[in-house]
Design a protein around this motif. Structure first.
Motif, PDB file in Angstrom:
ATOM      1  N   SER A  88       0.841  -1.191   0.000  1.00  0.00           N
ATOM      2  CA  SER A  88       0.000   0.000   0.000  1.00  0.00           C
ATOM      3  C   SER A  88       0.879   1.245   0.000  1.00  0.00           C
ATOM      4  O   SER A  88       2.047   1.215   0.414  1.00  0.00           O
ATOM      5  CB  SER A  88      -0.917  -0.002   1.223  1.00  0.00           C
ATOM      6  OG  SER A  88      -0.145  -0.028   2.421  1.00  0.00           O
ATOM      7  N   ASP A  89       0.318   2.345  -0.476  1.00  0.00           N
ATOM      8  CA  ASP A  89       1.043   3.616  -0.559  1.00  0.00           C
ATOM      9  C   ASP A  89       0.958   4.322   0.789  1.00  0.00           C
ATOM     10  O   ASP A  89      -0.050   4.953   1.115  1.00  0.00           O
ATOM     11  CB  ASP A  89       0.423   4.475  -1.666  1.00  0.00           C
ATOM     12  CG  ASP A  89       1.207   5.753  -1.941  1.00  0.00           C
ATOM     13  OD1 ASP A  89       1.866   6.262  -1.012  1.00  0.00           O
ATOM     14  OD2 ASP A  89       1.133   6.261  -3.078  1.00  0.00           O
ATOM     15  N   HIS A 108       4.770   3.075  16.475  1.00  0.00           N
ATOM     16  CA  HIS A 108       5.575   2.764  15.300  1.00  0.00           C
ATOM     17  C   HIS A 108       6.424   1.524  15.575  1.00  0.00           C
ATOM     18  O   HIS A 108       7.227   1.508  16.508  1.00  0.00           O
ATOM     19  CB  HIS A 108       6.465   3.947  14.936  1.00  0.00           C
ATOM     20  CG  HIS A 108       5.706   5.217  14.723  1.00  0.00           C
ATOM     21  ND1 HIS A 108       5.034   5.492  13.555  1.00  0.00           N
ATOM     22  CD2 HIS A 108       5.467   6.278  15.548  1.00  0.00           C
ATOM     23  CE1 HIS A 108       4.437   6.675  13.651  1.00  0.00           C
ATOM     24  NE2 HIS A 108       4.680   7.162  14.859  1.00  0.00           N
ATOM     25  N   ASP A 109       6.221   0.491  14.769  1.00  0.00           N
ATOM     26  CA  ASP A 109       7.009  -0.735  14.871  1.00  0.00           C
ATOM     27  C   ASP A 109       8.140  -0.685  13.858  1.00  0.00           C
ATOM     28  O   ASP A 109       7.911  -0.412  12.667  1.00  0.00           O
ATOM     29  CB  ASP A 109       6.137  -1.963  14.592  1.00  0.00           C
ATOM     30  CG  ASP A 109       5.003  -2.103  15.605  1.00  0.00           C
ATOM     31  OD1 ASP A 109       5.208  -1.685  16.758  1.00  0.00           O
ATOM     32  OD2 ASP A 109       3.934  -2.626  15.220  1.00  0.00           O
ATOM     33  N   GLU A 110       9.337  -0.962  14.309  1.00  0.00           N
ATOM     34  CA  GLU A 110      10.495  -0.914  13.430  1.00  0.00           C
ATOM     35  C   GLU A 110      10.422  -2.020  12.376  1.00  0.00           C
ATOM     36  O   GLU A 110       9.841  -3.083  12.622  1.00  0.00           O
ATOM     37  CB  GLU A 110      11.781  -1.068  14.247  1.00  0.00           C
ATOM     38  CG  GLU A 110      12.059   0.093  15.191  1.00  0.00           C
ATOM     39  CD  GLU A 110      12.256   1.402  14.430  1.00  0.00           C
ATOM     40  OE1 GLU A 110      12.893   1.364  13.351  1.00  0.00           O
ATOM     41  OE2 GLU A 110      11.767   2.448  14.895  1.00  0.00           O
ATOM     42  N   ALA A 114      10.960  -9.915   8.193  1.00  0.00           N
ATOM     43  CA  ALA A 114       9.676 -10.359   7.644  1.00  0.00           C
ATOM     44  C   ALA A 114       8.798  -9.192   7.196  1.00  0.00           C
ATOM     45  O   ALA A 114       7.925  -9.354   6.347  1.00  0.00           O
ATOM     46  CB  ALA A 114       8.936 -11.195   8.679  1.00  0.00           C
ATOM     47  N   ASN A 115       9.017  -8.016   7.780  1.00  0.00           N
ATOM     48  CA  ASN A 115       8.217  -6.838   7.457  1.00  0.00           C
ATOM     49  C   ASN A 115       9.163  -5.655   7.239  1.00  0.00           C
ATOM     50  O   ASN A 115       9.504  -4.934   8.171  1.00  0.00           O
ATOM     51  CB  ASN A 115       7.233  -6.548   8.585  1.00  0.00           C
ATOM     52  CG  ASN A 115       6.316  -5.367   8.286  1.00  0.00           C
ATOM     53  OD1 ASN A 115       6.467  -4.687   7.263  1.00  0.00           O
ATOM     54  ND2 ASN A 115       5.383  -5.103   9.165  1.00  0.00           N
ATOM     55  N   GLU A 116       9.597  -5.483   5.997  1.00  0.00           N
ATOM     56  CA  GLU A 116      10.617  -4.488   5.675  1.00  0.00           C
ATOM     57  C   GLU A 116      10.144  -3.057   5.913  1.00  0.00           C
ATOM     58  O   GLU A 116      10.959  -2.161   6.134  1.00  0.00           O
ATOM     59  CB  GLU A 116      11.063  -4.649   4.220  1.00  0.00           C
ATOM     60  CG  GLU A 116      11.734  -5.984   3.935  1.00  0.00           C
ATOM     61  CD  GLU A 116      12.175  -6.111   2.496  1.00  0.00           C
ATOM     62  OE1 GLU A 116      11.987  -5.118   1.734  1.00  0.00           O
ATOM     63  OE2 GLU A 116      12.698  -7.168   2.121  1.00  0.00           O
ATOM     64  N   ARG A 117       8.850  -2.852   5.897  1.00  0.00           N
ATOM     65  CA  ARG A 117       8.336  -1.497   6.077  1.00  0.00           C
ATOM     66  C   ARG A 117       8.138  -1.158   7.550  1.00  0.00           C
ATOM     67  O   ARG A 117       8.352  -0.020   7.962  1.00  0.00           O
ATOM     68  CB  ARG A 117       7.010  -1.331   5.332  1.00  0.00           C
ATOM     69  CG  ARG A 117       6.320  -0.001   5.654  1.00  0.00           C
ATOM     70  CD  ARG A 117       4.924   0.075   5.047  1.00  0.00           C
ATOM     71  NE  ARG A 117       4.990   0.325   3.620  1.00  0.00           N
ATOM     72  CZ  ARG A 117       3.920   0.465   2.843  1.00  0.00           C
ATOM     73  NH1 ARG A 117       2.715   0.358   3.368  1.00  0.00           N
ATOM     74  NH2 ARG A 117       4.052   0.692   1.556  1.00  0.00           N
ATOM     75  N   GLY A 118       7.737  -2.137   8.337  1.00  0.00           N
ATOM     76  CA  GLY A 118       7.312  -1.834   9.695  1.00  0.00           C
ATOM     77  C   GLY A 118       5.851  -1.398   9.688  1.00  0.00           C
ATOM     78  O   GLY A 118       5.228  -1.280   8.622  1.00  0.00           O
ATOM     79  N   LEU A 129      -9.088   4.229  14.243  1.00  0.00           N
ATOM     80  CA  LEU A 129      -7.763   3.634  14.162  1.00  0.00           C
ATOM     81  C   LEU A 129      -7.326   3.546  12.706  1.00  0.00           C
ATOM     82  O   LEU A 129      -8.063   3.039  11.860  1.00  0.00           O
ATOM     83  CB  LEU A 129      -7.760   2.248  14.800  1.00  0.00           C
ATOM     84  CG  LEU A 129      -6.420   1.496  14.844  1.00  0.00           C
ATOM     85  CD1 LEU A 129      -6.355   0.617  16.092  1.00  0.00           C
ATOM     86  CD2 LEU A 129      -6.203   0.618  13.608  1.00  0.00           C
ATOM     87  N   ILE A 130      -6.125   4.034  12.419  1.00  0.00           N
ATOM     88  CA  ILE A 130      -5.535   3.958  11.083  1.00  0.00           C
ATOM     89  C   ILE A 130      -4.263   3.143  11.184  1.00  0.00           C
ATOM     90  O   ILE A 130      -3.362   3.486  11.955  1.00  0.00           O
ATOM     91  CB  ILE A 130      -5.199   5.361  10.513  1.00  0.00           C
ATOM     92  CG1 ILE A 130      -6.411   6.292  10.610  1.00  0.00           C
ATOM     93  CG2 ILE A 130      -4.702   5.231   9.086  1.00  0.00           C
ATOM     94  CD1 ILE A 130      -7.596   5.854   9.806  1.00  0.00           C
ATOM     95  N   GLY A 131      -4.154   2.080  10.424  1.00  0.00           N
ATOM     96  CA  GLY A 131      -2.961   1.254  10.410  1.00  0.00           C
ATOM     97  C   GLY A 131      -2.287   1.311   9.055  1.00  0.00           C
ATOM     98  O   GLY A 131      -2.905   1.015   8.029  1.00  0.00           O
ATOM     99  N   VAL A 132      -1.027   1.739   9.045  1.00  0.00           N
ATOM    100  CA  VAL A 132      -0.242   1.756   7.808  1.00  0.00           C
ATOM    101  C   VAL A 132       0.694   0.558   7.878  1.00  0.00           C
ATOM    102  O   VAL A 132       1.736   0.596   8.534  1.00  0.00           O
ATOM    103  CB  VAL A 132       0.558   3.062   7.659  1.00  0.00           C
ATOM    104  CG1 VAL A 132       1.273   3.093   6.307  1.00  0.00           C
ATOM    105  CG2 VAL A 132      -0.357   4.271   7.806  1.00  0.00           C
ATOM    106  N   THR A 133       0.315  -0.516   7.246  1.00  0.00           N
ATOM    107  CA  THR A 133       1.073  -1.755   7.239  1.00  0.00           C
ATOM    108  C   THR A 133       1.486  -2.040   5.801  1.00  0.00           C
ATOM    109  O   THR A 133       1.479  -1.131   4.967  1.00  0.00           O
ATOM    110  CB  THR A 133       0.208  -2.900   7.771  1.00  0.00           C
ATOM    111  OG1 THR A 133      -0.907  -3.091   6.866  1.00  0.00           O
ATOM    112  CG2 THR A 133      -0.365  -2.558   9.148  1.00  0.00           C
ATOM    113  N   GLU A 134       1.840  -3.280   5.505  1.00  0.00           N
ATOM    114  CA  GLU A 134       2.016  -3.634   4.098  1.00  0.00           C
ATOM    115  C   GLU A 134       0.694  -3.443   3.359  1.00  0.00           C
ATOM    116  O   GLU A 134       0.671  -3.220   2.159  1.00  0.00           O
ATOM    117  CB  GLU A 134       2.487  -5.075   3.969  1.00  0.00           C
ATOM    118  CG  GLU A 134       3.896  -5.304   4.487  1.00  0.00           C
ATOM    119  CD  GLU A 134       4.349  -6.726   4.279  1.00  0.00           C
ATOM    120  OE1 GLU A 134       5.566  -6.930   4.132  1.00  0.00           O
ATOM    121  OE2 GLU A 134       3.495  -7.638   4.263  1.00  0.00           O
TER     122      GLU A 134
END
Length: 368
Positions: A88-89, A108-110, A114-118, A129-134
């Motif tokens: 996602s953008d 904020h998760d580093e 397994a999750n290059e974006r965090g 709640l807004i979650g910016v994940t993959e």
């Protein structure tokens, strides 16, 4: 057989995205039924599949329609390679859903291997709640009352139209919002069903009566016509086949094909969109030069029959569902790969389980 799901209501957590399954695709024309013979030539391939299949042995019975999309081309299907995924953008999500809003909390998760974006999580002043994940998570506080108990499956669910909007208009809005954050919506198929306030009330009462829910946990405000909703879900497809995310076929508990497992989900009421989630980013598929040579369905069925015939028990097993899909998984090198499979749901006196069979080799895909 161990019971892997309970028929009836399944608890859903507010902050966990729903996922679930697209509805069955019906073929036009006269229905064709194939009666199993039990004698199948090895390596037999076909240029079409029957519409349904019936066979009965001492321990197993098939009597179900075969779910094969109309757009699927059996004679021109190439095993795909997976060249990554479409994340996602993050900037677009922040600009549209967070920027300019009052943020009450943020986490904020580093990045990890397994999750290059965090992951970035924002809780706004109004509780959204807004979650910016993959992928993407959008949850308004109001969605909680609709997530205490819900349907375990979309199969047989009603499709009623409500005055506040049509389901088609809501689906179109979902597509537009997903496109804004970089999701290739043209690769997805969408399904929906409706639930009235009265139906929510009945679902909750059933959960209380069956002991799955404490009466004190029931929604104190009750439900009314204002709580009528559309549940919308979307699956990525490849050459017509529904794509099963790798996590979905990594274990039996995760394998059941329902709307709750769909990578895209949304819920609309007269208050508007209460939730929109994209739990898994879209895969980037590239057709390989390997043309799939599909086995005849009776040979696939024989794999299932043999599995249960070899069991030393007194159970009788009924195959209630058969669906052709594209399984994604991690290969021996822990790289994403894909293969066409037959997805089966099988019932006995103790419950239901899933059986996956490779549609080309006829070998069972074992689920833990």
């Amino acid at each position: 057989m161990k019971t892997y799901i309970k028929k009836g209501m399944l608890a859903l957590c507010v902050c966990v995205c729903l996922s679930g399954c697209s509805g069955e695709t019906e073929k036009a024309g006269e229905e064709k039924t194939v009666q199993g013979t039990g004698e199948i030539a090895q390596e037999e391939t076909v240029d079409s599949f029957p519409e349904s299949y019936s066979e009965k042995t001492e321990k197993v019975q098939f009597d179900c329609a075969l779910e094969v999309p109309e757009e699927f081309q059996i004679s021109d299907f190439h095993i795909p390679k997976i060249n990554g995924s479409v994340l996602s953008d993050a900037e677009a999500i922040y600009a549209k859903y967070v920027e300019g809003k009052t943020i009450a909390e943020e986490h904020h998760d580093e990045p990890t291997e397994a999750n290059e974006r965090g992951n970035d999580t924002y809780i706004l002043e109004d509780g959204t709640l807004i979650g910016v994940t993959e992928g993407f998570i959008y949850h308004r506080q109001e969605v909680g009352k609709y997530r205490s108990w819900a349907r375990s499956s979309e199969l047989g669910a009603p499709q009623e139209t409500f005055a506040f909007a049509s389901a088609e208009d809501c689906i179109q809005e979902v597509k537009e919002k997903l496109k804004e954050i970089g999701c290739p919506v043209e690769e997805y198929t969408f399904g929906w069903f409706s639930t009235t306030g009265e139906e929510y009330k009945a679902l909750e009462q059933q959960a209380v009566d069956s002991g799955l829910m404490d009466s004190g946990s029931a929604n104190p405000e009750g439900f009314s016509e204002a709580d009528n909703s559309y549940e919308i879900y979307g699956w990525q497809t490849y050459e017509g086949l529904q794509v099963l995310p790798w996590i979905m076929t990594s274990s039996m508990m995760r394998a059941f094909d329902t709307y709750q497992k769909a990578p895209v989900a949304a819920l609309y009421t007269e208050q508007g969109m209460l939730t929109l989630t994209m739990t898994d980013p879209a895969y980037v598929f590239e057709p390989s030069e390997e043309a799939a040579q599909f086995l005849a369905f009776p040979e696939i069925a024989q794999t299932v029959i043999q599995k249960y015939e070899d069991m030393l028990d007194e159970e009788f097993y009924t195959v209630t569902r058969a669906k052709l899909a594209l399984r994604t998984y991690l290969d021996e090198k822990q790289q994403p790969a894909a293969e066409p499979v037959w997805y089966f749901e099988v019932s006995d006196s103790e419950g239901d389980e899933v059986v996956l069979v490779n549609a080309v080799t006829g070998e069972e895909v074992f689920l833990r």
